[in-house]
Design a protein around this motif. Structure first.
Motif, short mmCIF file in Angstrom:
data_model
loop_
_atom_site.label_atom_id
_atom_site.label_comp_id
_atom_site.label_asym_id
_atom_site.label_seq_id
_atom_site.Cartn_x
_atom_site.Cartn_y
_atom_site.Cartn_z
N PRO A 36 -8.20 21.52 38.92
CA PRO A 36 -7.75 20.39 39.74
C PRO A 36 -8.83 19.33 39.95
O PRO A 36 -8.54 18.24 40.46
N GLN A 37 -10.08 19.63 39.57
CA GLN A 37 -11.17 18.69 39.83
C GLN A 37 -11.69 18.01 38.57
O GLN A 37 -11.97 16.81 38.58
N VAL A 38 -11.86 18.78 37.51
CA VAL A 38 -12.37 18.22 36.26
C VAL A 38 -11.45 18.67 35.13
O VAL A 38 -11.41 19.86 34.80
N PRO A 39 -10.71 17.75 34.52
CA PRO A 39 -9.82 18.14 33.41
C PRO A 39 -10.59 18.80 32.27
O PRO A 39 -11.73 18.43 31.97
N ALA A 40 -9.95 19.77 31.63
CA ALA A 40 -10.58 20.45 30.51
C ALA A 40 -10.96 19.47 29.41
O ALA A 40 -12.00 19.63 28.75
N ALA A 41 -10.16 18.42 29.23
CA ALA A 41 -10.46 17.42 28.19
C ALA A 41 -11.74 16.67 28.50
O ALA A 41 -12.44 16.22 27.58
N ASP A 42 -12.06 16.53 29.79
CA ASP A 42 -13.31 15.86 30.17
C ASP A 42 -14.51 16.74 29.82
O ASP A 42 -15.47 16.29 29.20
N SER A 43 -14.43 18.02 30.20
CA SER A 43 -15.52 18.95 29.87
C SER A 43 -15.69 19.10 28.36
O SER A 43 -16.80 19.36 27.87
N ALA A 44 -14.60 18.95 27.61
CA ALA A 44 -14.65 19.14 26.16
C ALA A 44 -15.48 18.07 25.46
O ALA A 44 -15.81 18.22 24.27
N GLN A 45 -15.84 17.01 26.17
CA GLN A 45 -16.69 15.98 25.57
C GLN A 45 -18.17 16.36 25.57
O GLN A 45 -18.98 15.70 24.92
N VAL A 46 -18.50 17.43 26.29
CA VAL A 46 -19.90 17.81 26.43
C VAL A 46 -20.45 18.57 25.22
O VAL A 46 -21.53 18.25 24.73
N PRO A 47 -19.77 19.58 24.69
CA PRO A 47 -20.34 20.33 23.56
C PRO A 47 -20.30 19.54 22.26
O PRO A 47 -19.46 18.66 22.06
N ARG A 48 -21.23 19.86 21.39
CA ARG A 48 -21.26 19.27 20.05
C ARG A 48 -20.21 19.95 19.18
O ARG A 48 -19.62 20.96 19.56
N ASN A 49 -20.05 19.47 17.99
CA ASN A 49 -19.13 20.07 17.04
C ASN A 49 -19.91 20.90 16.03
O ASN A 49 -20.02 20.56 14.86
N ASP A 50 -20.49 22.00 16.49
CA ASP A 50 -21.18 22.92 15.59
C ASP A 50 -21.11 24.33 16.16
O ASP A 50 -20.70 24.53 17.30
N LYS A 51 -21.53 25.32 15.40
CA LYS A 51 -21.31 26.71 15.78
C LYS A 51 -22.23 27.21 16.89
O LYS A 51 -22.03 28.30 17.42
N GLU B 109 -12.11 27.48 26.79
CA GLU B 109 -11.10 27.03 27.74
C GLU B 109 -10.18 28.19 28.09
O GLU B 109 -9.61 28.82 27.19
N VAL B 110 -10.05 28.48 29.37
CA VAL B 110 -9.21 29.59 29.81
C VAL B 110 -8.06 29.05 30.64
O VAL B 110 -8.10 27.93 31.15
N SER B 111 -7.01 29.83 30.76
CA SER B 111 -5.87 29.41 31.55
C SER B 111 -6.19 29.53 33.04
O SER B 111 -7.03 30.33 33.44
N GLY B 112 -5.52 28.72 33.85
CA GLY B 112 -5.71 28.82 35.29
C GLY B 112 -6.38 27.60 35.89
O GLY B 112 -6.50 26.54 35.26
N THR B 113 -6.83 27.75 37.12
CA THR B 113 -7.38 26.63 37.88
C THR B 113 -8.84 26.81 38.27
O THR B 113 -9.36 26.07 39.11
N LEU B 114 -9.53 27.77 37.69
CA LEU B 114 -10.93 28.01 38.04
C LEU B 114 -11.76 26.75 37.82
O LEU B 114 -11.61 26.04 36.83
N HIS B 115 -12.68 26.52 38.76
CA HIS B 115 -13.58 25.37 38.64
C HIS B 115 -15.00 25.78 38.97
O HIS B 115 -15.28 26.37 40.01
N GLY B 116 -15.91 25.46 38.07
CA GLY B 116 -17.34 25.64 38.34
C GLY B 116 -17.72 27.04 38.73
O GLY B 116 -17.47 28.01 38.02
N VAL C 224 -25.87 26.38 29.67
CA VAL C 224 -24.52 26.88 29.94
C VAL C 224 -23.98 26.04 31.09
O VAL C 224 -24.63 25.93 32.14
N ALA C 225 -22.81 25.44 30.90
CA ALA C 225 -22.23 24.56 31.91
C ALA C 225 -20.80 24.99 32.23
O ALA C 225 -19.99 25.16 31.32
N LEU C 226 -20.51 25.18 33.52
CA LEU C 226 -19.18 25.58 33.96
C LEU C 226 -18.44 24.38 34.53
O LEU C 226 -18.87 23.82 35.54
N SER C 227 -17.38 23.97 33.88
CA SER C 227 -16.53 22.85 34.31
C SER C 227 -17.32 21.55 34.51
O SER C 227 -17.15 20.87 35.52
N PRO C 228 -18.16 21.16 33.57
CA PRO C 228 -18.95 19.94 33.80
C PRO C 228 -18.14 18.67 33.58
O PRO C 228 -17.45 18.55 32.56
#
Length: 253
Positions: free
Chosen positions: A197-212, A218-225, A164-168
């Protein structure tokens, strides 16, 4: 301190319960005052006791593992063969995950976290060494920010059963957590926020695979890690539930 007796003495220092240390996550009371940390029969590396910070509840061991440039301070608790390693953010310490450490130790896991120190990778390995030395046969990784990058990026090489990774960040230093660069096939949960403000959601989105079994939330707001786990976070309970579900899936119900 190399003998088994000396190690047990060094690791017998326990911290008292404390409130108000940010972030307080989970319920530290789930480790009862009469519990003692799992002691090492032999140290995986050189170890020395440290005065524990107040954020650690009773039943949590705290020591320096290793020496010189390879040294890191590690906190751990619990027992059993299911290990959970919590990786902090850059410059973070054991207090970031202290609540989850207590909560999951109380739930039957063997858990560890560490101070980031000079190198997050050194601390990560030190905490993993302690988990394996105290009985962990399988391990799962949970990390915040760059700690999440380490958790996802090293999961395959280190044999993790769930992550489980938060804002990686997708890449941190020499650790590449992008799905395309890894063969990890276990449960993988990633959290990000739309306006981080530190890690764009699009950057973190590269971490998970494309499977179930690999999901990005992704949630709204500015929460980080680690902010996802803060007491006033609307998402903290959901993240805890996701952590629990990922561990259950990774270790087997």
């Amino acid at each position: 301190m190399r003998s088994a007796a000396a190690v047990a003495l060094a690791l017998g220092l326990l911290a008292s319960c404390s409130a108000g240390t940010e972030p307080q996550t989970g319920d530290a009371a789930q480790i009862t005052a009469d519990e003692t940390p799992t002691m090492l029969e032999s140290a995986p590396v050189e170890m020395a006791a440290m005065e524990p910070p107040e954020c650690l509840s009773a039943g949590v061991a705290y020591a320096t593992v290793g020496k010189d440039a390879a040294a890191s301070t590690v906190a751990w608790a619990g027992s059993g063969d299911r290990g959970v390693l919590f990786a902090p953010q850059v410059d973070g310490d054991v207090c970031q995950w202290s609540g989850e450490l207590a909560r999951l130790a109380g739930a039957g896991y063997l858990v560890a976290t560490y101070d980031w120190g000079a190198s997050g990778e050194v601390g990560f390995q030190a905490a993993l060494d302690v988990l394996k030395a105290t009985g962990a046969q399988r391990v799962a990784f949970v990390g915040a920010s760059a700690g999440g990058t380490l958790a996802a990026g090293m999961a395959d090489d280190l044999g993790a059963v769930a992550v489980v990774a938060l804002s990686p960040p997708a890449v941190y230093g020499e650790v590449d957590a992008r799905a395309e660069a890894n063969q990890f096939a276990g449960p993988l949960q990633v959290f990000s926020s739309t306006d981080d403000p530190q890690v764009p959601a699009a950057d973190s989105a590269q971490v998970p695979r494309n499977d179930k079994t690999s999901i990005v939330t992704e949630v709204s707001g500015t929460l980080h890690g680690i902010e996802f786990m803060s007491p006033d976070s609307y998402h903290a309970d959901h993240v805890r539930n996701v952590i629990d579900d990922a561990l259950e899936a990774g270790f087997g119900a």
